[in-house]
Every structure is written in C-alpha cells, then in structure tokens.
Design a protein around this motif. Structure first.
Motif, PDB file in Angstrom:
ATOM      1  N   GLU A   1       1.598 -12.731  22.943  1.00 50.17           N
ATOM      2  CA  GLU A   1       1.349 -14.167  23.070  1.00 50.17           C
ATOM      3  C   GLU A   1       2.538 -14.902  23.679  1.00 50.17           C
ATOM      4  O   GLU A   1       2.376 -15.750  24.561  1.00 50.17           O
TER       5      GLU A   1
ATOM      6  N   PHE B   1       2.818 -14.061  27.382  1.00 50.23           N
ATOM      7  CA  PHE B   1       1.786 -14.739  28.177  1.00 50.23           C
ATOM      8  C   PHE B   1       2.096 -16.220  28.339  1.00 50.23           C
ATOM      9  O   PHE B   1       1.871 -16.804  29.406  1.00 50.23           O
ATOM     10  N   ARG B   2       2.632 -16.856  27.277  1.00 48.34           N
ATOM     11  CA  ARG B   2       2.969 -18.288  27.383  1.00 48.34           C
ATOM     12  C   ARG B   2       3.961 -18.516  28.512  1.00 48.34           C
ATOM     13  O   ARG B   2       3.865 -19.505  29.247  1.00 48.34           O
TER      14      ARG B   2
ATOM     15  N   ASP C   1       2.083 -17.977  31.827  1.00 48.41           N
ATOM     16  CA  ASP C   1       1.123 -19.062  32.029  1.00 48.41           C
ATOM     17  C   ASP C   1       1.833 -20.370  32.407  1.00 48.41           C
ATOM     18  O   ASP C   1       1.354 -21.132  33.249  1.00 48.41           O
TER      19      ASP C   1
ATOM     20  N   ARG D   1      -0.932 -13.166  35.966  1.00 48.39           N
ATOM     21  CA  ARG D   1      -1.728 -14.007  35.072  1.00 48.39           C
ATOM     22  C   ARG D   1      -3.152 -13.463  34.946  1.00 48.39           C
ATOM     23  O   ARG D   1      -3.720 -13.409  33.843  1.00 48.39           O
TER      24      ARG D   1
ATOM     25  N   VAL E   1      -4.981 -12.257  31.420  1.00 52.06           N
ATOM     26  CA  VAL E   1      -6.231 -12.859  30.949  1.00 52.06           C
ATOM     27  C   VAL E   1      -7.303 -11.786  30.786  1.00 52.06           C
ATOM     28  O   VAL E   1      -8.021 -11.758  29.769  1.00 52.06           O
TER      29      VAL E   1
ATOM     30  N   GLN F   1      -5.742 -14.380  26.022  1.00 48.04           N
ATOM     31  CA  GLN F   1      -6.183 -15.686  25.530  1.00 48.04           C
ATOM     32  C   GLN F   1      -7.101 -15.592  24.312  1.00 48.04           C
ATOM     33  O   GLN F   1      -7.577 -16.618  23.821  1.00 48.04           O
TER      34      GLN F   1
ATOM     35  N   LYS G   1      -8.320 -10.010  19.599  1.00 55.90           N
ATOM     36  CA  LYS G   1      -7.308  -9.153  20.221  1.00 55.90           C
ATOM     37  C   LYS G   1      -7.242  -7.800  19.518  1.00 55.90           C
ATOM     38  O   LYS G   1      -7.155  -6.748  20.162  1.00 55.90           O
TER      39      LYS G   1
END
Length: 691
Positions: A116, A119-120, A123, A146, A150, A155, A161
């Motif tokens: 997470e 990815f933040r 993103d 990205r 995804v 997400q 997950k």
C-alpha cells in the motif's frame, strides 16, 4: 565474514558473471544452488522494496520508480538462469525447485505490487506526472508501473488483497504442475519401430533421425518416434502404416489427458475457476475481459470479430482440402474415411501431385547451419548486424552454440545463444528467452538472448536437415531474438519483448517473410551433399505451394484460439468438465471432424503453463494482420531489403521495446493501422483485391 557473505562467495549464481562475454557460469552451477540463491535474492529485493516504501522523503521519479527498476538485480540473474534451464535442460532436481519456488515467487510479487505504501508513492507521482518534467520514456515507465500495480490488486481492500494473493500463488503452482505433466507425458512415450515393415514409407532422413533418437535412448539398432513435433509430424506425413499413424497420433493428442497422475483436466478446471475469480476481484466480468484490457485488442468482442472473419474462409478452404484428400485415398484404392491421423499423409501425396513437391526432395536443401546463416545474413542486410561464433564459452549443454553480435560500426550488441535439438530434458516447442535483458539504467547492459528449438539431430558427422516449416520456425524465433538483441531503452521494464502479447509476435512473424525471398533461398538453400543451390524449377514449385494446406493449418490454429477465449469468458460458477467444454466449443464453430486443435486443452502450454498467453492465443493472428501489412510496406518499395524502411522498422518496432503504445508504434512505422485484408491474401484465403 557473515553467513550471508559466505553464501554469496560460494554460490556462483550470486556472484557477478565474469565468464567470457558476461555469460552465466553454467558449468559451475548445480541444481542444489538454486533454492539458497533464490532465498538470498528474494531477501535482498524485499529489503530494497521496504527502503523505497518506507522512505520519509517525498516521492520522486528517482527515489521511487528508478529505485523500483534497480531493485531485484540478483533475483533477475538467478531467475534468468533457472527458468531457462527449467524449460530447455531440466531434471528431477530442477523440477522440484520449480514446484517449490512457483508459489514463493508469486507471493513475493504480490508483496511488491500490493504494498500500500509503495503504491501510494507511485500513484502520487502518476497524478502529478504532467508537472514532473519527465521524458517520454520516463512517463511511459510511470504509466506502466501504475497499470501493473492496479492490475495486481493494489487498490483492493485488505481482505480482497489477501484472497487475490492466495489465488495468484495457487495459479503459479498449478501452472508449474501443468507444464511438468505435459513434459512427463512427452518423455514417457516411444513408438518403437522394430521391423522394416514398421518403417514403410519413411524417407531416409526420417529413418536416420529415428535411429539417432533410438541410439540416444539406448536402443541401438532400432528406430523410435517421439512426441517431439520434429519426430511425429514427419512420421504422420510419410508412414504408410495407418495403424501406427493412428497409435502415434492418439498418444500425441492425449498428452495431459490419460486419466493418470499426469492428467491435467482437474488442474485446468481449477485454473479457469481461479482466473475467473481473480478477474471478479479486480472488477471485470470475465478473465478474458481482464486480460485483454491491457492489450491492443482491448475486448473479447474485438478478438472474436477477427477470429470469425478468418474462420469462415478457412473452414471452407479446409473442407475443399479434405475432399481432395478423400479423392486421393480412393484413387489409391484405400477404402477409408479421412481421419486426423490421415491428413498429413494424404496431403503430402496431393501436394506431390499438384506441385511435384515432396519433403524428401526439399529437405536436402535446408541444412540447419545454412538456414542459421540465412537468418544472420538477413539481419545484416536489414539492420547491419554481424555474428561471430564463439568457441570457448560456458555451456549448459554440449549442443548449444553462441555468437557475439556487433552493429555496423563494430560496437557490441549482445550475445545470441542457439539451442536447436530435441532432447528428453527439454519441453516441446520453440521459443526465445533472455538470460539478461538490455537496459542503460544500471550501466550499458547488453542482452544475452537464447533461441530454443526441437529439431531432430542428425547422426554424428551428418548435417541436420530441416523441413521448410522448420526453417520458418527458426526465422520466427530469430525475429523474437532480434527484438531482444536490438532493444535500445534505458529502463528495464520497457526492454525488448516486454510488450503486449498481441504485439510481441509482430517482429517474429514479420521476419518469416524474408526466408521466402528468392535471393535468400538461392544463396542458402544448397544441397547438403553437392553444395548446389536449389534448382530454379524446384524453387518455383516451393513458392507456388506456400499456401498449400493452408485451410488445415488455419483451422487447427483458430480452433485453439476459440477454445482459449471461450474458456476465459466463462463466469466463476459451477464445475468445469474440460473434455465436454472443449467438445461443445468446437461444435459451436463447426470444427471439421478430420482436424483437431493445434494444441488440445490438456496440453495447451501457451495458456496453462503460465499466464502469458491465457486469453491470448489469438495473438498470433492479431500480429499476423500487422506483419502481412508491414511486409507489404517493403514490397511497395520494390526491395525486400529497403534500408530506409528497415531503419524505420528497427527504430519503431525492433529496438523500441515498450516505449510506446503498440498501436502508436505501428502507426509510427507504417503511417496507419492495417485491416485483415493482407492476412487473408497471405494465407491464400482471398485473392489480392478481393479480400
């Protein structure tokens, strides 16, 4: 010295490759070194990923995306060696490691792309991409990362997950077991030809290959037919023993479908269900919708439109071909109805009658070494490449060969490895792979590319002879090799063949066209005993017969593509009876009973040995639309080796990796996207101007 330092010192997989030309130290590697090497390499990348994700610094392209690209260097090295050997020269110990590592590596990938915090950061950069001053290549890398995050579930909610991770790990294990089962069935089968009667109809080159296969199996003085295409297809073509053709054909068709420990039907049913669940978790109606969203085709409907457009003329052509075969059988006094094990046998006779052309006449002109030279010369004329064979280099098998590749200024391009002969330790088929891919992020990294084939090996001192289809396969895989060798990008994610499945076949299928150029054949199709070039009359007959039996080959291919899409458009519900589903899918399209799928579902490795071509077997046809049109661009210049056109081809296709969206890349080369018309003409399913 720590234990970790000691491991790195002792394990050649974890040390820098210092062998000549940067090749892996194959001869120092043993199977027991892979598991500890994977463990060390995985831990190394996990630490690198944690450092990126937990960094207190604001995300930048350098500290996030480039850091991601730099991570996992040891894992790429170890995996590059391991998975190439697992396909081309495996054994029980390597297969055990493969089963052990499949879920571990899937879990590791999940831990990166479901992270997470990581990815933040990606993103956030993506949302600010217009303000970051990125080059076009950097913007493409960011967009691709990205998309990967995804599509991997970044997400999703925590529970989703967790379930998706379990699904992907299980799929990895199932895919490994599938491929090992197919290899086991291929290895275990031998049709032993005991008597002269058993050899009836077989030409000398096939007898010699069958004798050599028997010699290698410890059956000196006998002949054996294996389930390698280079063995069984010519046997089906020439053997006048219908009972033996039927026996061998049924074994070939039944790989993975024998109701025993290596039966793949339960594996397929579980994989199809898990793939459907994976798609559902990610918000797609079906797995085909999920898989195709990131391709040129975009949707299952677009795929089916193309398949159906070609199916109708192909099926019609195949029915006419069948009628001709039936007439040939009756003319010979053979009171039979054409069955799948008869098609190749009678087709060869019809081809001889129509074109005065049989394999035994053609094959002496197609020596393996000469066709390799032809592929190299074509690359030299198109792209300025030169190939110098290496003598002293580490080998994973005595049969492999290697060449140093340089450009038109003598600068190094990479290393090309050729692994050409069938053996029990190699899975069937033909493919290209990389021991190392090109990139410039971590230095001037040159690629090490391998082509793996399954040609029949000649007796010692004799040249290995190819069919025209074998020669075309060599050119096809060398087209893939050039896509890897000519790669000219900075970022590893975009290098070489890292493009969408329905674009990756363009460089390979396009390259096949140059084999058929008369000037190539006149120079390189030379008789293995006399050295004389192929006679002009024979060359003309060979070119005239290029589309012979094209209905058959198109139908057997399309049938596999239809079944693949049908399986993956299935919703996640109910048990799947694989045999019944395959039968219903083929009945729906009106599959001729005399032809079977090129790859029946229980041994459909493209689709079930991994995720690569799942919902994607159509890709060969999609790319063929492109390649037929692309070669037309050369023909329109009046010169198949037009250098200006070749320069554009190299710039936008062969060296460009995934720098651009595939449609944009093709338009940059050709100025527009193609229609299927050129493909239908190329396959002889339509007349030029009437497609």
């Amino acid at each position: 010295m720590t234990a970790s330092d000691q491991t790195q010192t002792d394990n050649p997989l974890l040390r820098p490759w210092t062998a000549p030309h940067g090749l892996p130290p194959f001869e120092s590697i043993t199977p027991d070194q892979f598991s500890p090497a994977f463990t060390t390499a995985l831990a190394e990348q996990q630490a690198e990923i944690a450092a990126i994700a937990e960094s207190p610094e604001e995300p930048t392209f350098a500290n996030t995306v480039e850091a991601l690209e730099r991570s996992g260097a040891a894992l790429k090295r170890v995996g590059g060696v391991f998975f190439n050997l697992a396909g081309s020269h495996t054994n029980d110990a390597i297969q055990a490691v493969e089963r052990e590592m499949a879920p571990v590596l899937a879990k590791h990938r999940n831990s990166i792309f479901m992270n997470e915090a990581l990815f933040r950061r990606v993103d956030a950069l993506y949302n600010e991409r217009e303000n970051l001053g990125l080059t076009a290549e950097q913007a493409r890398v960011l967009e691709r990362y990205r998309t990967i995050f995804v599509r991997a579930g970044a997400q999703l909610a925590p529970d989703e997950k967790k379930r998706l991770a379990a699904v992907t790990e299980r799929l990895a294990s199932l895919g490994t077991q599938f491929s090992q089962n197919v290899l086991a069935d291929e290895k275990s089968y031998r049709l032993i030809l005991e008597t002269e009667e058993d050899l009836a109809g077989l030409p000398s080159f096939l007898r010699e290959a069958a004798a050599q296969a028997a010699e290698e199996a410890g059956l000196t003085g006998r002949h054996i037919i294996t389930l390698s295409r280079s063995s069984i297809e010519p046997f089906l073509q020439f053997s006048s023993r219908r009972d033996l053709r039927e026996q061998a054909f049924k074994a070939w068709a039944a790989r993975g479908d024998n109701g025993n420990a290596t039966d793949n039907k339960a594996i397929i049913a579980e994989m199809v269900a898990l793939r459907a669940e994976r798609a559902e978790l990610l918000g797609y109606d079906t797995f085909a919708d999920f898989k195709l969203a990131d391709t040129m085709a975009k949707t299952p409907d677009a795929v089916l439109t193309l398949l159906n457009e070609v199916w109708t003329p192909a099926r019609s052509r195949a029915q006419k071909e069948r009628d001709a075969l039936q007439a040939q059988a009756q003319m010979r006094g053979d009171n039979i109805e054409i069955a799948p094990w008869d098609w190749r046998y009678y087709a060869d006779q019809v081809r001889m009658a129509r074109h005065n052309l049989d394999e035994a006449t053609i094959k002496p002109y197609f020596q393996l070494d000469r066709i390799i030279d032809a592929a190299f010369d074509t690359a030299h004329r198109l792209f300025g490449l030169t190939f110098r064979e290496l003598q002293d280099f580490p080998r994973y098998h005595p049969d492999i060969r290697a060449w140093q590749v340089t450009d038109d200024e003598g600068a190094p391009v990479g290393i090309f490895i050729g692994d050409y002969f069938a053996r029990g330790s190699k899975r069937s088929g033909a493919w290209m792979s990389a021991f190392r891919s090109q990139e410039r992020l971590t230095g001037d990294i040159r690629p090490i590319i391998v082509n793996v084939m399954n040609f029949a090996k000649a007796a010692p001192g004799e040249p290995s002879l190819l069919s025209f289809d074998d020669a075309r396969t060599l050119f096809h895989e060398f087209g893939h090799a050039l896509h890897g060798l000519l790669s000219n990008v900075t970022y590893p994610l975009l290098a070489g063949t890292s493009v969408s499945t329905d674009f990756v076949e363009l460089p390979s299928q396009l390259y096949e066209h140059w084999l058929s150029q008369p000037e190539i054949l006149r120079r390189y199709a030379t008789h293995y005993r006399t050295g004389e070039p192929i006679p002009e009359a024979l060359l003309e007959r060979l070119m005239a017969a290029r589309n012979f039996n094209q209905g058959f080959s198109t139908v057997e291919y399309l049938a596999s593509a239809f079944v693949d899409i049908d399986l993956h458009r299935r919703k996640h519900s109910g048990d799947l009876d694989v045999s019944a589903f395959e039968k219903e899918s083929l009945e729906r399209i009106g599959m001729p009973r005399e032809i079977i799928m090129r790859h029946r579902t229980p041994h459909f490795a493209h689709v079930f040995s991994g995720d690569g071509y799942s919902s994607g077997y159509y890709s060969y046809l999609w790319s063929e639309v492109l390649d037929a049109d692309a070669f037309t661009a050369f023909e329109e210049t009046g010169d198949a080796f037009n250098r200006d056109m070749a320069d554009k081809l190299k710039r936008f296709i062969y060296s460009a990796g995934n720098l651009r969206d595939p449609a944009e890349a093709y338009r940059a080369f050709r100025g527009r996207l193609p229609t299927p018309d050129a493909l239908l003409v190329k396959r002889g399913l339509a007349v030029a101007g009437e497609a």
